[in-house]
Design an enzyme around this catalytic site. Structure first.
Site, PDB file in Angstrom:
ATOM      1  N   GLY A   1       4.440   4.097   2.921  1.00  0.00           N
ATOM      2  CA  GLY A   1       4.023   2.850   2.291  1.00  0.00           C
ATOM      3  C   GLY A   1       4.195   1.703   3.258  1.00  0.00           C
ATOM      4  N   LYS A   2       3.636   0.566   2.953  1.00  0.00           N
ATOM      5  CA  LYS A   2       3.840  -0.618   3.791  1.00  0.00           C
ATOM      6  C   LYS A   2       3.424  -1.843   3.006  1.00  0.00           C
ATOM      7  CE  LYS A   2       5.125  -1.567   8.115  1.00  0.00           C
ATOM      8  NZ  LYS A   2       5.962  -0.827   9.061  1.00  0.00           N
ATOM      9  N   GLY A   3       3.994  -2.982   3.363  1.00  0.00           N
ATOM     10  CA  GLY A   3       3.630  -4.213   2.682  1.00  0.00           C
ATOM     11  C   GLY A   3       3.535  -5.365   3.654  1.00  0.00           C
TER      12      GLY A   3
ATOM     13  N   VAL B   1       0.860  -1.188   0.000  1.00  0.00           N
ATOM     14  CA  VAL B   1       0.000   0.000   0.000  1.00  0.00           C
ATOM     15  C   VAL B   1       0.895   1.237   0.000  1.00  0.00           C
ATOM     16  CG1 VAL B   1      -1.696   1.323   1.334  1.00  0.00           C
ATOM     17  CG2 VAL B   1      -1.892  -1.166   1.213  1.00  0.00           C
TER      18      VAL B   1
END
Ligand code: NAD
Length: 426
Positions: free
Chosen positions: A105-107, A60
């Site tokens: 962001g992050k995943g 994201v």
């Protein structure tokens, strides 16, 4: 584990409070409440038994007005879209607070890394890197580790990415092993940064540190270093826990011995001389400083009243629900919020990205000195905003300068909005 439920909605609570104080237009709040991009990928992975298992992965990108998206990758059975969106939102704010030129962001991948072999983890990581490779990049989106991931996983990721790109681009991911362009000090950076934030907090609020009783929930990557730094300054580590259980000793436990014990037995439970406690117990044991360092949603309206700590330093992301936050504030506890307290990790990740791009590397001392400056400056800026905006008006308490969470979001949102305005996006 208490169920945070509706996590993303809850994550937006401090944004809404800050927006009210700043009189932000509702359409601007709407923009900030929605991630720019959400990616869901399936990752077919060959398991050791020869069968293919399909994992779900996420990335994201919340807001990129201040620079490329930046944030970690989580491997955990509880990973879901709501959680990754929340983590990406927190990253946008965190990066703005410490002033690194990144968006958020992050995943994550829904998996249990503890039950996977090294080979399975490598194949899963390479599959994930390939699946998201078009959407990440040194000027686009730069991942890093989070819960369940480590420097080795970063190494596999960068290798796969560079093979696809056909060239060496080490800055596409941070917290890599030193031998392939990692930065000195990155392994301990989140703990070190939280320690510097703690020092600012105890100085500002005149909380005695020597002999202070420290309780830590989640004794992993970010918790182990801060335990050592606080112990070295004369604090007593009286309680720790991990996903398997906890250990309590009112006289204090040696953090390095705890770390060694956990490495050997994979748990802090049963540490010599300690009493066994539950994973959640460090939140409510009688202590002076509480460090939630596990997962989100641990301090809730059910247990917040029982928290005795005067100072809470959130090393974990999102450990306190909005209802609990209000209870803690009304009790007069000082909460150094996640977006400020744990920003040391991304700060040194930024240093790593800079060093990768220059091809010139700094010493441990240089990294530590720069990190200290960034954390002290960020804390002071947030504290000034707490005083300037008298942010307790929304909470109706007498201690205006103690709502560091709303003040952190005021600091962050102003910077993000200014960037969006400068770009003509709003
Ligand atoms: P980690 O996997 O190394 O450690 C997490 C620890 O929490 C483990 O010891 C695990 O056993 C324990 N744990 C899990 N569930 C628990 C529970 N219910 N009760 C008690 N303990 C539990 O992960 P980490 O990298 O140390 O991350 C911890 C937190 O810090 C996360 O919220 C993460 O998002 C945040 N964070 C990490 C970084 C980083 O650089 N790694 C940076 C900023 C924030």
């Amino acid at each position: 584990m208490p169920n945070p439920g509706n996590l993303y909605e809850k994550a937006l609570t401090p944004l809404k409070k800050a927006a009210a104080v700043l009189n932000l237009e509702p359409d601007v709040v709407e923009v900030l409440s929605n991630p720019e991009r959400v990616l869901i990928v399936s990752i077919p992975t060959r398991m050791d038994n020869g069968k293919i298992k399909v994992f779900t992965g996420y990335r994201v990108q919340h807001n990129t007005a201040r620079g490329p998206a930046k944030g970690g990758i989580r491997y955990h059975p509880g990973v879901c879209l709501d959680e990754v969106k929340s983590l990406a939102f927190w990253m946008s704010n965190k990066n703005a607070i410490v002033g690194v030129p990144f968006g958020g962001g992050k995943g994550g991948i829904t998996c249990n890394p503890k039950e996977m072999s090294a080979g399975e983890l490598e194949r899963l990581t390479r599959g994930y890197a390939a699946a998201i490779s078009k959407f990440v990049g040194v000027d686009q989106d730069i991942p890093a580790p989070d819960v369940g991931t480590n420097a080795q996983i970063m190494g596999w990721f960068v290798d796969e990415y560079c093979k696809i790109a056909g060239k060496s681009i080490p800055g596409v991911i941070t917290a890599k092993p030193l031998d392939i362009g990692g930065s000195r000090g990155r392994g301990t950076a989140t703990g070190r940064g939280a320690f510097f934030a703690t020092l600012e907090a105890v100085k500002t609020y005149k909380i005695p540190l020597k002999g202070a009783r420290v309780s830590i929930q989640g004794f992993g990557n970010v918790a182990q270093p801060i335990a050592k730094y606080l112990f070295d300054l004369g604090c007593r580590i009286i309680a720790v826990s991990d996903s398997t259980g906890g250990a309590f000793n009112a006289k204090g436990m040696h953090p390095e011995k705890l770390t060694k014990f956990k490495k050997k037995t994979r748990s802090v439970r049963g540490f010599p001389g300690s009493k066994e406690i539950e994973t959640i117990d460090p939140i409510t044991v009688d202590c002076d400083i509480l460090i939630p360092a596990a997962l989100e949603g641990q301090i809730t309206k059910e247990n917040a009243d029982e928290v005795t700590a005067k100072l809470i330093v959130e090393e974990a992301n999102g450990p306190t629900t909005p209802e609990a936050d209000k209870i803690l504030h009304e009790k007069g506890a000082i909460v150094v919020p996640d977006v400020l307290a744990n920003a040391g990790g991304v700060t040194v990740s930024y240093f790593e990205w800079v060093q990768n791009r220059m091809g010139y590397y700094w010493s441990d001392e240089e990294v530590d000195e720069k990190l200290k400056k960034v954390m002290a400056k960020a804390f002071k800026e947030v504290y000034q905003n707490a005083k300037q905006y008298q942010v307790d008006t929304t909470l109706r308490t007498k201690r205006a300068e103690t709502d560091l969470r709303t003040a952190s979001y005021l600091t962050a949102v102003q910077k993000i909005v200014a960037a969006m305005q400068a770009l003509g996006r709003i």
